[in-house]
Design an enzyme around this catalytic site. Structure first.
Site, PDB file in Angstrom:
ATOM      1  N   GLU A  54      -4.523  64.840  49.028  1.00  0.00           N
ATOM      2  CA  GLU A  54      -5.399  63.672  48.905  1.00  0.00           C
ATOM      3  C   GLU A  54      -5.028  62.601  49.927  1.00  0.00           C
ATOM      4  OE1 GLU A  54      -3.709  65.278  46.594  1.00  0.00           O
ATOM      5  OE2 GLU A  54      -4.364  64.733  44.579  1.00  0.00           O
ATOM      6  N   CYS A  84      -1.051  59.552  44.237  1.00  0.00           N
ATOM      7  CA  CYS A  84      -2.384  59.745  44.837  1.00  0.00           C
ATOM      8  C   CYS A  84      -3.445  58.981  44.053  1.00  0.00           C
ATOM      9  CB  CYS A  84      -2.723  61.226  44.912  1.00  0.00           C
ATOM     10  SG  CYS A  84      -1.805  62.069  46.220  1.00  0.00           S
TER      11      CYS A  84
HETATM   12  N1  THU Z   1       0.282  68.113  45.470  1.00  0.00           N
HETATM   13  C1  THU Z   1      -0.842  67.645  46.108  1.00  0.00           C
HETATM   14  O1  THU Z   1      -1.098  67.981  47.271  1.00  0.00           O
HETATM   15  N2  THU Z   1      -1.645  66.792  45.422  1.00  0.00           N
HETATM   16  C2  THU Z   1      -1.407  66.365  44.141  1.00  0.00           C
HETATM   17  O2  THU Z   1      -1.996  65.393  43.692  1.00  0.00           O
HETATM   18  C3  THU Z   1      -0.456  67.114  43.323  1.00  0.00           C
HETATM   19  C4  THU Z   1       0.654  67.725  44.121  1.00  0.00           C
HETATM   20  C5  THU Z   1       1.171  68.994  46.208  1.00  0.00           C
HETATM   21  C6  THU Z   1       2.487  68.338  46.570  1.00  0.00           C
HETATM   22  C7  THU Z   1       3.375  69.541  46.742  1.00  0.00           C
HETATM   23  O3  THU Z   1       3.261  69.994  48.089  1.00  0.00           O
HETATM   24  C8  THU Z   1       2.799  70.584  45.827  1.00  0.00           C
HETATM   25  O4  THU Z   1       1.508  70.118  45.460  1.00  0.00           O
HETATM   26  C9  THU Z   1       3.619  70.835  44.577  1.00  0.00           C
HETATM   27  O5  THU Z   1       3.858  69.663  43.900  1.00  0.00           O
END
Ligand code: THU
Length: 120
Positions: A54, A84
């Protein structure tokens, strides 16, 4: 339409760089002028330095000139983390479509995702 945007988020997720968690996340933001900005999570061997999909998409929109109020909606393949949610709130998007923990794709407002939000 939110479902089209969600489809873009699903498609871009395969470009995530997530060798540590192996949890690939995609996001797509639509600006009010119709432009779409995609993002993926990018991890790092120093774990806290990774960035969520995000925030990658929102940062990309800023590089292209967008500011709070210019973005209409975001779609994400995972439920947005707390940080986020604060970013999404800051940019005053109208709605957020995401895949919840139970697999259902839902649409919420930023205020629903982050009530009683901190603002300067
Ligand atoms: N992650 C995201 O990209 N967005 C979120 O809102 C939740 C978590 C990613 C961060 C990390 O690279 C992986 O998911 C595991 O937490």
């Amino acid at each position: 339409m939110s479902s089209d945007l969600y489809g873009l988020a699903v498609a871009v997720a395969e470009r995530a760089y997530a060798p540590y968690s192996e949890f690939l996340v995609g996001a797509a933001v639509r600006a009010r002028d119709g432009r779409v900005f995609e993002g993926v999570n990018v991890e790092n061997a120093s774990y806290p330095l990774g960035i969520c999909a995000e925030r990658a998409a929102l940062a990309r929109s800023v590089v292209e000139g967008c500011r709070p109020g210019d973005l209409e909606e975001i779609a994400v393949t995972a439920s947005p983390c707390g940080g986020c949610r604060q970013w999404i709130y800051e940019f005053r998007l109208d709605r957020v479509t995401f895949r919840g923990a139970d697999g259902e794709v839902v649409t919420r407002t930023p205020a629903e995702l982050l009530p009683e939000t901190f603002e300067l």
